[in-house]
Design a protein around this motif. Structure first.
Motif, PDB file in Angstrom:
ATOM      1  N   LEU A  85     -10.205 -12.154  18.703  1.00  0.00           N
ATOM      2  CA  LEU A  85     -10.329 -10.701  18.664  1.00  0.00           C
ATOM      3  C   LEU A  85     -11.622 -10.271  19.331  1.00  0.00           C
ATOM      4  CD1 LEU A  85      -9.388  -7.907  17.530  1.00  0.00           C
ATOM      5  CD2 LEU A  85     -10.740  -8.447  15.487  1.00  0.00           C
ATOM      6  N   CYS A  86     -11.538  -9.275  20.196  1.00  0.00           N
ATOM      7  CA  CYS A  86     -12.715  -8.707  20.861  1.00  0.00           C
ATOM      8  C   CYS A  86     -12.907  -7.291  20.337  1.00  0.00           C
ATOM      9  CB  CYS A  86     -12.514  -8.704  22.377  1.00  0.00           C
ATOM     10  SG  CYS A  86     -13.930  -8.039  23.293  1.00  0.00           S
ATOM     11  N   ILE A  87     -13.935  -7.119  19.526  1.00  0.00           N
ATOM     12  CA  ILE A  87     -14.198  -5.819  18.921  1.00  0.00           C
ATOM     13  C   ILE A  87     -15.701  -5.671  18.735  1.00  0.00           C
ATOM     14  CG2 ILE A  87     -13.895  -6.782  16.590  1.00  0.00           C
ATOM     15  CD1 ILE A  87     -12.762  -4.118  15.707  1.00  0.00           C
ATOM     16  N   SER A  88     -16.207  -4.464  18.951  1.00  0.00           N
ATOM     17  CA  SER A  88     -17.653  -4.242  18.962  1.00  0.00           C
ATOM     18  C   SER A  88     -18.334  -4.712  17.692  1.00  0.00           C
ATOM     19  CB  SER A  88     -17.943  -2.752  19.176  1.00  0.00           C
ATOM     20  OG  SER A  88     -17.478  -2.319  20.424  1.00  0.00           O
ATOM     21  N   ILE A  89     -17.715  -4.473  16.542  1.00  0.00           N
ATOM     22  CA  ILE A  89     -18.337  -4.793  15.263  1.00  0.00           C
ATOM     23  C   ILE A  89     -18.595  -6.291  15.116  1.00  0.00           C
ATOM     24  CG2 ILE A  89     -16.185  -5.050  13.990  1.00  0.00           C
ATOM     25  CD1 ILE A  89     -17.452  -3.792  11.600  1.00  0.00           C
ATOM     26  N   LEU A  90     -17.886  -7.118  15.873  1.00  0.00           N
ATOM     27  CA  LEU A  90     -18.070  -8.566  15.792  1.00  0.00           C
ATOM     28  C   LEU A  90     -18.941  -9.116  16.925  1.00  0.00           C
ATOM     29  CD1 LEU A  90     -14.532  -9.823  14.690  1.00  0.00           C
ATOM     30  CD2 LEU A  90     -16.556  -9.359  13.290  1.00  0.00           C
ATOM     31  N   HIS A  91     -19.537  -8.238  17.705  1.00  0.00           N
ATOM     32  CA  HIS A  91     -20.439  -8.686  18.748  1.00  0.00           C
ATOM     33  C   HIS A  91     -21.854  -8.824  18.181  1.00  0.00           C
ATOM     34  CE1 HIS A  91     -17.609  -6.959  22.080  1.00  0.00           C
ATOM     35  NE2 HIS A  91     -17.153  -8.066  21.520  1.00  0.00           N
ATOM     36  N   PRO A  92     -22.571  -9.888  18.515  1.00  0.00           N
ATOM     37  CA  PRO A  92     -23.918 -10.112  17.971  1.00  0.00           C
ATOM     38  C   PRO A  92     -24.833  -8.916  18.201  1.00  0.00           C
ATOM     39  CG  PRO A  92     -23.162 -12.048  19.161  1.00  0.00           C
ATOM     40  CD  PRO A  92     -22.159 -10.963  19.435  1.00  0.00           C
ATOM     41  N   PRO A  93     -25.782  -8.704  17.288  1.00  0.00           N
ATOM     42  CA  PRO A  93     -26.663  -7.526  17.372  1.00  0.00           C
ATOM     43  C   PRO A  93     -27.787  -7.702  18.376  1.00  0.00           C
ATOM     44  CG  PRO A  93     -27.250  -8.842  15.471  1.00  0.00           C
ATOM     45  CD  PRO A  93     -26.044  -9.506  16.089  1.00  0.00           C
ATOM     46  N   THR A  94     -27.491  -8.258  19.527  1.00  0.00           N
ATOM     47  CA  THR A  94     -28.488  -8.438  20.578  1.00  0.00           C
ATOM     48  C   THR A  94     -28.213  -7.459  21.710  1.00  0.00           C
ATOM     49  OG1 THR A  94     -27.100 -10.191  21.534  1.00  0.00           O
ATOM     50  CG2 THR A  94     -28.882 -10.873  20.065  1.00  0.00           C
ATOM     51  N   GLU A 114     -14.874  -6.418   4.104  1.00  0.00           N
ATOM     52  CA  GLU A 114     -14.040  -5.218   4.038  1.00  0.00           C
ATOM     53  C   GLU A 114     -14.172  -4.360   5.287  1.00  0.00           C
ATOM     54  OE1 GLU A 114     -14.543  -6.575  -0.121  1.00  0.00           O
ATOM     55  OE2 GLU A 114     -15.899  -6.297   1.567  1.00  0.00           O
ATOM     56  N   SER A 115     -15.388  -4.152   5.754  1.00  0.00           N
ATOM     57  CA  SER A 115     -15.570  -3.291   6.931  1.00  0.00           C
ATOM     58  C   SER A 115     -14.961  -3.933   8.173  1.00  0.00           C
ATOM     59  CB  SER A 115     -17.054  -2.980   7.146  1.00  0.00           C
ATOM     60  OG  SER A 115     -17.808  -4.157   7.365  1.00  0.00           O
ATOM     61  N   ILE A 116     -15.003  -5.265   8.254  1.00  0.00           N
ATOM     62  CA  ILE A 116     -14.378  -5.955   9.378  1.00  0.00           C
ATOM     63  C   ILE A 116     -12.870  -5.743   9.357  1.00  0.00           C
ATOM     64  CG2 ILE A 116     -13.880  -8.209  10.404  1.00  0.00           C
ATOM     65  CD1 ILE A 116     -16.601  -9.144   9.256  1.00  0.00           C
ATOM     66  N   LEU A 117     -12.260  -5.954   8.189  1.00  0.00           N
ATOM     67  CA  LEU A 117     -10.805  -5.844   8.099  1.00  0.00           C
ATOM     68  C   LEU A 117     -10.329  -4.415   8.344  1.00  0.00           C
ATOM     69  CD1 LEU A 117     -10.052  -8.228   5.096  1.00  0.00           C
ATOM     70  CD2 LEU A 117     -10.028  -8.713   7.550  1.00  0.00           C
ATOM     71  N   ILE A 118     -11.086  -3.449   7.859  1.00  0.00           N
ATOM     72  CA  ILE A 118     -10.723  -2.051   8.118  1.00  0.00           C
ATOM     73  C   ILE A 118     -10.791  -1.761   9.613  1.00  0.00           C
ATOM     74  CG2 ILE A 118     -11.485   0.340   7.816  1.00  0.00           C
ATOM     75  CD1 ILE A 118     -12.279  -0.418   4.954  1.00  0.00           C
ATOM     76  N   SER A 119     -11.783  -2.327  10.290  1.00  0.00           N
ATOM     77  CA  SER A 119     -11.899  -2.139  11.736  1.00  0.00           C
ATOM     78  C   SER A 119     -10.722  -2.775  12.471  1.00  0.00           C
ATOM     79  CB  SER A 119     -13.213  -2.744  12.247  1.00  0.00           C
ATOM     80  OG  SER A 119     -14.328  -2.072  11.711  1.00  0.00           O
ATOM     81  N   SER A 122      -7.759  -0.481  12.125  1.00  0.00           N
ATOM     82  CA  SER A 122      -7.952   0.689  12.986  1.00  0.00           C
ATOM     83  C   SER A 122      -7.644   0.355  14.434  1.00  0.00           C
ATOM     84  CB  SER A 122      -9.397   1.191  12.851  1.00  0.00           C
ATOM     85  OG  SER A 122      -9.650   2.250  13.734  1.00  0.00           O
ATOM     86  N   LEU A 123      -8.021  -0.848  14.850  1.00  0.00           N
ATOM     87  CA  LEU A 123      -7.798  -1.254  16.235  1.00  0.00           C
ATOM     88  C   LEU A 123      -6.320  -1.460  16.546  1.00  0.00           C
ATOM     89  CD1 LEU A 123      -9.782  -1.865  18.591  1.00  0.00           C
ATOM     90  CD2 LEU A 123      -9.421  -4.289  18.092  1.00  0.00           C
ATOM     91  N   LEU A 124      -5.533  -1.823  15.535  1.00  0.00           N
ATOM     92  CA  LEU A 124      -4.104  -2.024  15.769  1.00  0.00           C
ATOM     93  C   LEU A 124      -3.449  -0.755  16.295  1.00  0.00           C
ATOM     94  CD1 LEU A 124      -2.838  -4.148  12.739  1.00  0.00           C
ATOM     95  CD2 LEU A 124      -3.755  -4.905  14.924  1.00  0.00           C
ATOM     96  N   THR A 125      -3.785   0.348  15.679  1.00  0.00           N
ATOM     97  CA  THR A 125      -3.134   1.609  16.031  1.00  0.00           C
ATOM     98  C   THR A 125      -3.901   2.411  17.087  1.00  0.00           C
ATOM     99  OG1 THR A 125      -4.231   2.639  14.125  1.00  0.00           O
ATOM    100  CG2 THR A 125      -2.012   1.800  13.791  1.00  0.00           C
ATOM    101  N   ASP A 126      -5.128   1.988  17.388  1.00  0.00           N
ATOM    102  CA  ASP A 126      -5.928   2.723  18.373  1.00  0.00           C
ATOM    103  C   ASP A 126      -6.695   1.731  19.240  1.00  0.00           C
ATOM    104  OD1 ASP A 126      -7.134   4.770  19.758  1.00  0.00           O
ATOM    105  OD2 ASP A 126      -8.707   5.097  18.256  1.00  0.00           O
ATOM    106  N   PRO A 127      -5.992   1.027  20.138  1.00  0.00           N
ATOM    107  CA  PRO A 127      -6.650   0.005  20.977  1.00  0.00           C
ATOM    108  C   PRO A 127      -7.682   0.625  21.909  1.00  0.00           C
ATOM    109  CG  PRO A 127      -4.248  -0.156  21.097  1.00  0.00           C
ATOM    110  CD  PRO A 127      -4.555   1.129  20.417  1.00  0.00           C
ATOM    111  N   ASN A 128      -8.669  -0.188  22.251  1.00  0.00           N
ATOM    112  CA  ASN A 128      -9.645   0.199  23.260  1.00  0.00           C
ATOM    113  C   ASN A 128      -9.192  -0.405  24.585  1.00  0.00           C
ATOM    114  OD1 ASN A 128     -11.814   0.695  24.902  1.00  0.00           O
ATOM    115  ND2 ASN A 128     -13.252  -0.607  23.780  1.00  0.00           N
ATOM    116  N   ILE A 129      -8.669   0.421  25.470  1.00  0.00           N
ATOM    117  CA  ILE A 129      -8.142  -0.096  26.739  1.00  0.00           C
ATOM    118  C   ILE A 129      -9.109   0.110  27.902  1.00  0.00           C
ATOM    119  CG2 ILE A 129      -5.744   0.206  26.025  1.00  0.00           C
ATOM    120  CD1 ILE A 129      -5.633   2.732  27.725  1.00  0.00           C
ATOM    121  N   SER A 130     -10.322   0.597  27.598  1.00  0.00           N
ATOM    122  CA  SER A 130     -11.290   0.808  28.673  1.00  0.00           C
ATOM    123  C   SER A 130     -11.862  -0.518  29.174  1.00  0.00           C
ATOM    124  CB  SER A 130     -12.425   1.715  28.189  1.00  0.00           C
ATOM    125  OG  SER A 130     -13.105   1.131  27.092  1.00  0.00           O
ATOM    126  N   SER A 131     -11.951  -1.529  28.276  1.00  0.00           N
ATOM    127  CA  SER A 131     -12.412  -2.862  28.686  1.00  0.00           C
ATOM    128  C   SER A 131     -11.608  -3.903  27.913  1.00  0.00           C
ATOM    129  CB  SER A 131     -13.913  -3.024  28.409  1.00  0.00           C
ATOM    130  OG  SER A 131     -14.195  -2.772  27.044  1.00  0.00           O
TER     131      SER A 131
END
Length: 209
Positions: A85-94, A114-119, A122-131
């Protein structure tokens, strides 16, 4: 607090107050590897599906994020073909100017399971298709939604074979809402049914944030 202690606490909290739509277990009793089952949200193309994933936590959690990998077939713009999975919340804080992500969009130690799973939901129904991580899925989602939905629906049907016998299957939108007041040890993110939460408790909770 060590990473193992933090994860043990979060697992206890999750078991006390499960997040609707998810089934969570440790993999071979390893506190650093969690098996995740995701029920497709109602009124979406994922409805009725059950998607298996693995979340692996680093030894310096929560200062760095876990990885999240789908084990089921999962055609989605933000999921690599190998299931990662590629999602901003799981990208290192660097800092990463090339990503275009704001620092507040990336991982920080206040995040939780919990916040990860909620994200993820959310991504299932609203994909980020810009990248997109899966370019083919991103292009198809944008240009041929009917064909995209057809692929997803086939994956949903296949995924039903993985539903555990002892797990209650959410059948409506109401099943995806926490209706009882949860026991909260510290600031966490949940879905709430506001009508079920009394004003006094709500004020106390907000004051702790």
């Amino acid at each position: 607090m060590s990473a193992a202690q933090t994860l043990q606490r979060q697992l206890r909290e999750f078991q006390k107050n499960p997040l609707p739509g998810f089934n969570v277990e440790l993999k071979e009793d390893n506190i650093f590897v969690w098996d995740i089952g995701i029920f497709g949200p109602p009124d979406t193309i994922y409805e009725g599906g059950y998607f298996k994933a693995t979340m692996k936590f680093p030894e310096d959690y929560p200062f760095n994020p876990p990885t999240f990998t789908f084990n089921s077939e999962f055609f989605h713009p933000n999921v690599y073909t190998d299931g990662r999975l590629c999602i901003s919340i799981l990208h290192p804080p660097t800092p990463d100017p090339m990503s275009g992500e704001r620092p507040e969009e990336r991982w920080n130690p206040t995040q939780s399971v919990e916040s990860i799973l909620i994200s993820v939901i959310s991504l299932l129904t609203d994909p980020n298709i810009s990248s997109p991580a899966n370019v083919d899925a991103g292009v198809m989602y944008r240009d041929d939604r009917e064909k995209y939905n057809e692929i997803v629906r086939k994956e949903v049907e296949k995924s039903k074979r993985d539903i555990p016998e002892n797990v209650a299957i959410p059948k409506s939108a109401e099943d995806f809402i926490i209706k009882n007041k949860p026991e909260i040890e510290e600031d966490e993110s949940f879905w709430y049914d506001d009508e079920e939460v009394d004003d006094e408790w709500d004020e106390d909770y907000m004051s702790d944030e």
